[in-house]
Design a protein around this motif. Sequence first.
Motif, PDB file in Angstrom:
ATOM      1  N   ALA A   1      36.025  37.209  65.570  1.00 41.58           N
ATOM      2  CA  ALA A   1      36.448  35.836  65.879  1.00 41.58           C
ATOM      3  C   ALA A   1      35.915  35.404  67.240  1.00 41.58           C
ATOM      4  N   VAL A   2      35.828  36.325  68.179  1.00 34.74           N
ATOM      5  CA  VAL A   2      35.266  36.004  69.496  1.00 34.74           C
ATOM      6  C   VAL A   2      33.784  35.665  69.358  1.00 34.74           C
TER       7      VAL A   2
ATOM      8  N   ARG B   1      38.453  44.819  64.869  1.00 35.03           N
ATOM      9  CA  ARG B   1      37.113  44.328  64.533  1.00 35.03           C
ATOM     10  C   ARG B   1      37.152  42.849  64.166  1.00 35.03           C
ATOM     11  N   LYS B   2      38.169  42.446  63.406  1.00 30.32           N
ATOM     12  CA  LYS B   2      38.291  41.034  63.025  1.00 30.32           C
ATOM     13  C   LYS B   2      38.527  40.157  64.250  1.00 30.32           C
TER      14      LYS B   2
ATOM     15  N   ALA C   1      32.817  44.242  67.342  1.00 24.82           N
ATOM     16  CA  ALA C   1      32.920  43.474  66.097  1.00 24.82           C
ATOM     17  C   ALA C   1      32.193  44.174  64.958  1.00 24.82           C
ATOM     18  N   GLY C   2      31.535  45.290  65.254  1.00 32.86           N
ATOM     19  CA  GLY C   2      30.828  46.035  64.219  1.00 32.86           C
ATOM     20  C   GLY C   2      29.391  45.585  64.025  1.00 32.86           C
ATOM     21  N   VAL C   3      28.821  44.902  65.026  1.00 35.39           N
ATOM     22  CA  VAL C   3      27.451  44.401  64.955  1.00 35.39           C
ATOM     23  C   VAL C   3      26.615  45.149  65.989  1.00 35.39           C
ATOM     24  N   ASP C   4      25.474  45.681  65.570  1.00 35.54           N
ATOM     25  CA  ASP C   4      24.571  46.356  66.488  1.00 35.54           C
ATOM     26  C   ASP C   4      23.845  45.304  67.325  1.00 35.54           C
TER      27      ASP C   4
ATOM     28  N   GLN D   1      44.547  49.358  62.051  1.00 36.17           N
ATOM     29  CA  GLN D   1      44.521  48.820  63.407  1.00 36.17           C
ATOM     30  C   GLN D   1      43.074  48.570  63.849  1.00 36.17           C
ATOM     31  N   GLY D   2      42.171  49.479  63.493  1.00 34.06           N
ATOM     32  CA  GLY D   2      40.760  49.300  63.824  1.00 34.06           C
ATOM     33  C   GLY D   2      40.169  48.096  63.114  1.00 34.06           C
TER      34      GLY D   2
END
Length: 103
Positions: free
Chosen positions: A23-24, A18-19, A62-65, A13-14
């Motif tokens: 996409a956003v 993130r995907k 999204a997993g980006v710092d 689910q996580g």
Amino acid sequence: MADYDDTAFNHEQGSRARKLFAAVVLAALDDAIVDHRKYGNGPEVIQRWARSRDGREVLTCAGVDPNERVVNGLMEFVNRGVRTSVALSREESERRSQRSRAA
């Protein structure tokens, strides 16, 4: 066994979340590229978005710092003017690798 299934489900689910947020980010890049072509202010648009509270939240999800290096990279990407769908395609990747080999 139930704990393992719950952990696997939560991890999956996580990953899906993130995907979705990735996409956003890609959509925001495409919008900034369109603004850059029309009005010439695309890098400023993506910079303002990435530094905003909403932009930082989306990038984090999204997993980006969301640091300055990332903001500068987003601005550079918009400056190139290549849509994300084209930049992520296999053909474009092959063209880039051929150009780097030729150089």
